[in-house]
Enzyme design. Structure first.
Site, PDB file in Angstrom:
ATOM      1  N   ARG A 316     -39.288   0.156   0.184  1.00 17.07           N
ATOM      2  CA  ARG A 316     -39.345   1.193  -0.850  1.00 17.07           C
ATOM      3  C   ARG A 316     -38.287   2.274  -0.608  1.00 17.07           C
ATOM      4  O   ARG A 316     -37.800   2.896  -1.554  1.00 17.07           O
ATOM      5  CB  ARG A 316     -40.750   1.797  -0.970  1.00 17.07           C
ATOM      6  CG  ARG A 316     -40.956   2.606  -2.245  1.00 17.07           C
ATOM      7  CD  ARG A 316     -42.409   3.081  -2.422  1.00 17.07           C
ATOM      8  NE  ARG A 316     -43.231   2.171  -3.199  1.00 17.07           N
ATOM      9  CZ  ARG A 316     -43.322   2.167  -4.534  1.00 17.07           C
ATOM     10  NH1 ARG A 316     -42.635   3.029  -5.246  1.00 17.07           N
ATOM     11  NH2 ARG A 316     -44.110   1.309  -5.150  1.00 17.07           N
ATOM     12  N   GLU A 718     -47.844  10.186  -6.313  1.00 13.71           N
ATOM     13  CA  GLU A 718     -46.765  10.345  -5.335  1.00 13.71           C
ATOM     14  C   GLU A 718     -45.490  11.024  -5.855  1.00 13.71           C
ATOM     15  O   GLU A 718     -44.870  11.796  -5.122  1.00 13.71           O
ATOM     16  CB  GLU A 718     -46.392   8.970  -4.761  1.00 13.71           C
ATOM     17  CG  GLU A 718     -47.499   8.313  -3.975  1.00 13.71           C
ATOM     18  CD  GLU A 718     -47.202   6.845  -3.728  1.00 13.71           C
ATOM     19  OE1 GLU A 718     -47.286   6.046  -4.677  1.00 13.71           O
ATOM     20  OE2 GLU A 718     -46.852   6.508  -2.582  1.00 13.71           O
TER      21      GLU A 718
HETATM   22  N1  MTE Z   1     -54.321  13.793  -3.844  1.00  9.28           N
HETATM   23  C1  MTE Z   1     -55.310  14.252  -3.049  1.00  9.28           C
HETATM   24  N2  MTE Z   1     -55.982  15.370  -3.417  1.00  9.28           N
HETATM   25  N3  MTE Z   1     -55.643  13.621  -1.879  1.00  9.28           N
HETATM   26  C2  MTE Z   1     -54.970  12.496  -1.468  1.00  9.28           C
HETATM   27  O1  MTE Z   1     -55.290  11.930  -0.407  1.00  9.28           O
HETATM   28  N4  MTE Z   1     -53.188  10.862  -1.955  1.00  9.28           N
HETATM   29  C3  MTE Z   1     -51.921  10.633  -2.655  1.00  9.28           C
HETATM   30  C4  MTE Z   1     -52.056  10.947  -4.142  1.00  9.28           C
HETATM   31  N5  MTE Z   1     -52.677  12.239  -4.329  1.00  9.28           N
HETATM   32  C5  MTE Z   1     -53.920  11.993  -2.287  1.00  9.28           C
HETATM   33  C6  MTE Z   1     -53.633  12.686  -3.496  1.00  9.28           C
HETATM   34  C7  MTE Z   1     -51.423   9.264  -2.525  1.00  9.28           C
HETATM   35  S1  MTE Z   1     -50.578   8.841  -1.134  1.00  9.28           S
HETATM   36  C8  MTE Z   1     -51.598   8.338  -3.513  1.00  9.28           C
HETATM   37  S2  MTE Z   1     -50.938   6.781  -3.396  1.00  9.28           S
HETATM   38  C9  MTE Z   1     -52.377   8.635  -4.726  1.00  9.28           C
HETATM   39  O2  MTE Z   1     -52.889   9.959  -4.736  1.00  9.28           O
HETATM   40  C10 MTE Z   1     -53.524   7.645  -4.807  1.00  9.28           C
HETATM   41  O3  MTE Z   1     -54.365   7.884  -5.873  1.00  9.28           O
HETATM   42  P1  MTE Z   1     -54.071   7.374  -7.369  1.00  9.28           P
HETATM   43  O4  MTE Z   1     -53.442   6.034  -7.276  1.00  9.28           O
HETATM   44  O5  MTE Z   1     -55.408   7.373  -7.976  1.00  9.28           O
HETATM   45  O6  MTE Z   1     -53.143   8.384  -7.948  1.00  9.28           O
HETATM   46  N1  HPA Z   2     -47.190   1.535  -1.991  1.00 10.22           N
HETATM   47  C1  HPA Z   2     -48.265   1.921  -1.311  1.00 10.22           C
HETATM   48  N2  HPA Z   2     -48.987   1.127  -0.555  1.00 10.22           N
HETATM   49  C2  HPA Z   2     -48.604  -0.146  -0.462  1.00 10.22           C
HETATM   50  C3  HPA Z   2     -47.488  -0.625  -1.146  1.00 10.22           C
HETATM   51  C4  HPA Z   2     -46.733   0.259  -1.957  1.00 10.22           C
HETATM   52  O1  HPA Z   2     -45.724  -0.109  -2.603  1.00 10.22           O
HETATM   53  N3  HPA Z   2     -47.384  -1.942  -0.857  1.00 10.22           N
HETATM   54  C5  HPA Z   2     -48.391  -2.227  -0.015  1.00 10.22           C
HETATM   55  N4  HPA Z   2     -49.137  -1.148   0.227  1.00 10.22           N
HETATM   56 MO1  MOS Z   3     -50.272   6.374  -1.140  1.00 11.46          MO
HETATM   57  S1  MOS Z   3     -48.885   6.482   0.374  1.00 11.46           S
HETATM   58  O1  MOS Z   3     -49.556   4.860  -1.701  1.00 11.46           O
HETATM   59  O2  MOS Z   3     -51.644   5.912  -0.243  1.00 11.46           O
END
Ligand code: MTE
Ligand code: HPA
Ligand code: MOS
Length: 767
Positions: A316, A718
């Site tokens: 990535r 993210e």
């Molecule tokens: N927001 C909060 N409050 N707490 C979290 O741990 N994790 C982040 C983001 N926002 C996180 C957060 C990460 S790393 C990801 S991948 C996404 O939330 C995951 O949730 P979603 O796929 O439902 O957006």
């Molecule tokens: N993002 C986050 N988590 C993951 C991914 C990715 O692209 N691939 C495997 N685990």
């Molecule tokens: Mo988020 S780093 O894809 O849990």
């Protein structure tokens, strides 16, 4: 009357009041049955070596101790590697691979007793040479932890050779600790036969289930993983919970008692993986207008002792080393290096931020070399609308870069403020200011294509109340409320009727990690599919009973219109139940259109892109290197937001977490490989007092996803983290001012006050 809690409405997080009043249940809040035991881990104090002896007699003799667990006590496989390659043992049997590696667990009547007893172990280790950083690993001939990736398009050598200007440089980019408020925890309850139930703080219940089963040597059907919510995950609980879940389950089965394992903060920081730090070597060729002709990049990452997720993370990084810019000729390579450090893992952005910041560094290099505003260089290199191709051969179809950046440039008054700052800095004061406007383009989908699937389970009970379960996990990001909004809208009932229940491997099997920002995209669609199935049966029932056509059945807020008649939702459901209509459905979704050939480095790994831009202004004290963020303006793209209130919170939180990564959060290992920044006393995350003095956050309200995502929304979790890069670049401009912007300051990340001061002094000395 409208549906309260349908999509696109501003709703507070379903647990907001519980979060702030302490009534939200986390794993550690579950009432402990009488007889619950507590485990604690014993860690290695050597970075690399052969275990020659482990004397745990004093541990066993300590007050309250029930027993110990070592590699010898594992009935199944001593392997919790997400890759299945066996490079990640629960406890190593022979070789220690990092300072802080768990070697054994103590099980005692109280957590305090277990913790004190663990310190009494006498472990003999014959030290072997160790390597801590990626460059040292390359020099020492250490292996890659997993296969490197190459992305290539065009003719790089010719492109560089034919460029009017060429710049070569290196950037060091630091890692980051997740610093979730709730640390890792697992609480295991033994059941009859081979059964065990584990309450785990995990983003990936199915993986925890699989790992526990593997370690116990039982089928997955014997293991249940439950998680109501996490106090933050940020990627740190995508794989790193495996250890805790496995150890708690092992102990629970061995002593047939409930067992809880909760490390303290220091142990959590020492023994679990973090964001990968990178050393990136880049070369960029460009013309006199600052247009990029060719880019070559090598991205070496500190992966730690095992592969974990380092393959997809370093992939990535390459996928985002273009950020928003078209490279006519490009070659990007990764080196996922093995090191004798904790195994690094997922962290918000998943390698993407490390790629993006290198793209932005190259933009800065060009701007300072040509004496131009970096924003001009950015714009000159944006992917052009109409189908430029990325280094991985995906066409950028949904390009809204110019509009996002143009609107933010105007609303933040970038041009006037930049001029005022240039004028101010020219007066030569001690406090210098800087401003930067940086974009982000982030690819949405797991690059492991098979992860892009989800399931959901919806029950409509015969009183008209609805139970919603899906495979995603709630970590504070607001996934549950968003999916509940989808369900409320589908049945046209108020959201209060929809009960969101804990994630459990018993209800939805074979789920993916809640990660890659895809939680609401995937689970929202799966839940909608379940609702549509139930609705289709209800419509059939109405047609049959009332003798109408399907087009004459309409779900209105709180009621159903059938022909000319209107019936309350509850009444309708009760009648359907009596008529023996099935009121439960399992939904499923898989993302269309995506494919990826890693060997060729070609495909369409991402369903779509999410965009955003931030403009940040800072002041830097040139005598101390300290700085302050004065103002931040953000315009971010979430398509048609499922819940703008939640999404704005994600944008704000992601931005601040990105600023922390690039400014104050510094991980530091000593020569013995011991992490010296293992508590909030030495590892500094942003505080409330570090927030921007002015913070204007807006969502691009005109945006809607060009793809058929759930209600045309876009993922939000993210991408905003990378908006923090604007603060880093603004600091860079303030630093550059001490040498009249003639030189790119080449700040490494994090730009701690020490680093900023050193950069200022270097530029002044060279002047
Ligand atoms: N927001 C909060 N409050 N707490 C979290 O741990 N994790 C982040 C983001 N926002 C996180 C957060 C990460 S790393 C990801 S991948 C996404 O939330 C995951 O949730 P979603 O796929 O439902 O957006
Ligand atoms: N993002 C986050 N988590 C993951 C991914 C990715 O692209 N691939 C495997 N685990
Ligand atoms: Mo988020 S780093 O894809 O849990």
């Amino acid at each position: 009357m409208s549906v309260k809690g349908a999509t696109h409405q501003d709703l507070t997080h379903d647990s907001a009041a519980k979060h702030v009043t302490g009534r939200a249940d986390y794993t550690d809040d579950i009432l402990e049955p009488i007889g619950t035991l507590h485990a604690y881990l014993g860690l290695s104090e050597v970075a690399h070596g052969r275990i020659t002896g482990m004397d745990l007699s004093e541990v066993l003799a300590a007050p309250g101790v029930v027993g110990v667990l070592t590699a010898a006590d594992i009935p199944g496989a001593n392997d919790i590697s997400p890759t299945g390659t066996g490079d990640d043992p629960v406890f190593p049997a022979e070789t220690v691979e990092f300072h802080g590696q768990p070697l054994f667990a103590v099980v005692a009547k109280s957590r305090d007793a277990a913790r004190r007893a663990a310190a009494r172990a006498r472990v003999e280790i014959d030290p072997l040479p160790h390597v801590l950083d990626p460059m040292g690993a390359i020099e020492a001939g250490y292996p890659d932890v997993t296969a490197p990736l190459k992305l290539e398009r065009g003719e790089v050598a010719a492109g560089l050779a034919g460029s009017a200007h060429r710049i070569r440089g290196r950037m060091e980019i630091g890692g980051q600790d997740h610093m979730y408020l709730e640390g890792h925890i697992a609480f295991a309850m033994p059941g009859e036969d081979e059964d065990v139930v584990v309450y785990s703080s995990t983003q990936h219940p199915s993986e925890a289930q699989h790992m526990v089963a593997h370690v116990l040597g039982v089928p997955s059907h014997s293991v249940v993983i439950n998680v109501r919510r996490m106090g933050g995950g940020f990627g740190g609980k995508e794989t790193q919970m495996n250890l805790f879940a496995a150890v708690a389950a092992l102990a629970a089965k061995k002593w047939n008692r409930p067992v809880k394992l909760r490390p303290d903060r220091d142990q959590d920081m020492i023994a679990t993986g973090k964001r990968h730090d990178f050393v990136a070597d880049y070369e960029v060729g460009f013309d006199g207008e600052g247009r990029i002709e060719a880019v070559e990049g090598l991205f070496a990452a500190r992966c730690g002792f095992s592969a974990d997720l380092s393959g997809p993370v370093t992939d990535r990084a390459l996928f985002h080393a273009d950020n928003a810019y078209f490279y006519p000729h490009v070659r990007l390579r990764s080196r996922p290096m093995k090191t004798n450090t904790v195994s690094n893992t997922a962290f918000r952005g998943f390698g993407g931020p490390q790629g993006v910041i290198v793209a932005e560094r190259m933009i800065e290099e060009i701007a300072y070399a040509l004496g131009r505003d970096p924003l001009e260089i950015r714009k000159a290199n944006f992917y052009r609308p109409g189908g430029d191709v990325t280094p991985y051969h995906q066409v950028v179809e949904d390009n809204i870069l110019e509009r996002i950046v143009g609107e933010l440039e105007a609303s933040s008054e970038y041009q006037a403020r930049r001029q005022a700052i240039l004028d101010d800095n020219a007066k030569g004061g001690i406090i210098r200011r800087g401003i930067a406007l940086t974009p982000v383009k982030f690819g949405i989908s797991f690059t492991a294509t098979w992860y892009n699937q989800a399931g959901a389970l919806v029950h409509v009970y015969n009183d008209g109340s609805i139970m919603l379960n899906h495979g995603g996990t709630e970590m504070g990001q607001g996934l549950n409320i968003k999916v509940a909004q989808v369900v409320a809208e589908a049945f046209a009932v108020d959201i209060d009727r929809v009960k969101i229940t804990r994630t459990t491997t018993e209800k939805v099997p074979n789920t993916s990690a809640t990660a890659a920002s895809s939680g609401s995209d995937l689970n929202g669609m799966a839940a909608l599919d379940a609702c549509e199935q139930i609705k289709a049966r209800l419509v059939d029932f109405a047609c049959e009973k009332w003798g109408v056509e399907a087009t004459e059945v309409e779900f209105l807020p709180g009621r159903v219109k059938i022909g000319a008649e209107e019936i309350g939702f509850d009444d309708f459901i009760r009648q359907a139940y009596v008529a023996r209509v099935q009121l439960s459905a399992a939904g499923f979704y898989k993302t269309p259109k995506i494919h990826w050939d890693r060997a060729k480095g070609q495909g369409r790994p991402f369903y779509y892109f999410a965009y955003g831009a931030a403009c940040s202004e800072v002041s830097v004290d040139t005598l101390t290197g300290e700085y302050r963020v004065d103002r931040v303006d953000i315009l971010h793209d979430v398509g048609r937001s499922l819940n703008p209130a939640v999404d704005r919170g994600q944008v704000e939180g992601g931005f601040i977490q990105g600023v922390g990564w690039l400014t104050s959060e510094e991980l530091w290992w000593d020569g013995d490989g011991r992490l010296r920044t293992h508590a909030p006393s030495t590892y500094k995350i942003p505080l409330a007092s570090d927030r921007p003095r002015i913070f204007n956050v807006a969502l691009a309200e005109w945006s809607q996803n060009a793809e058929r995502t759930i209600k045309r929304s876009k993922a939000v979790g993210e991408p905003p983290l990378m908006l923090g890069i604007s603060v880093f670049e603004a600091i860079s401009m303030a630093v550059a001012s001490v040498a009249d912007y003639r030189e790119c300051p080449r700040l490494d990340a994090p730009a701690t006050p020490e680093r900023v001061l050193m950069a200022i002094e270097r530029l002044r000395a060279e002047r």
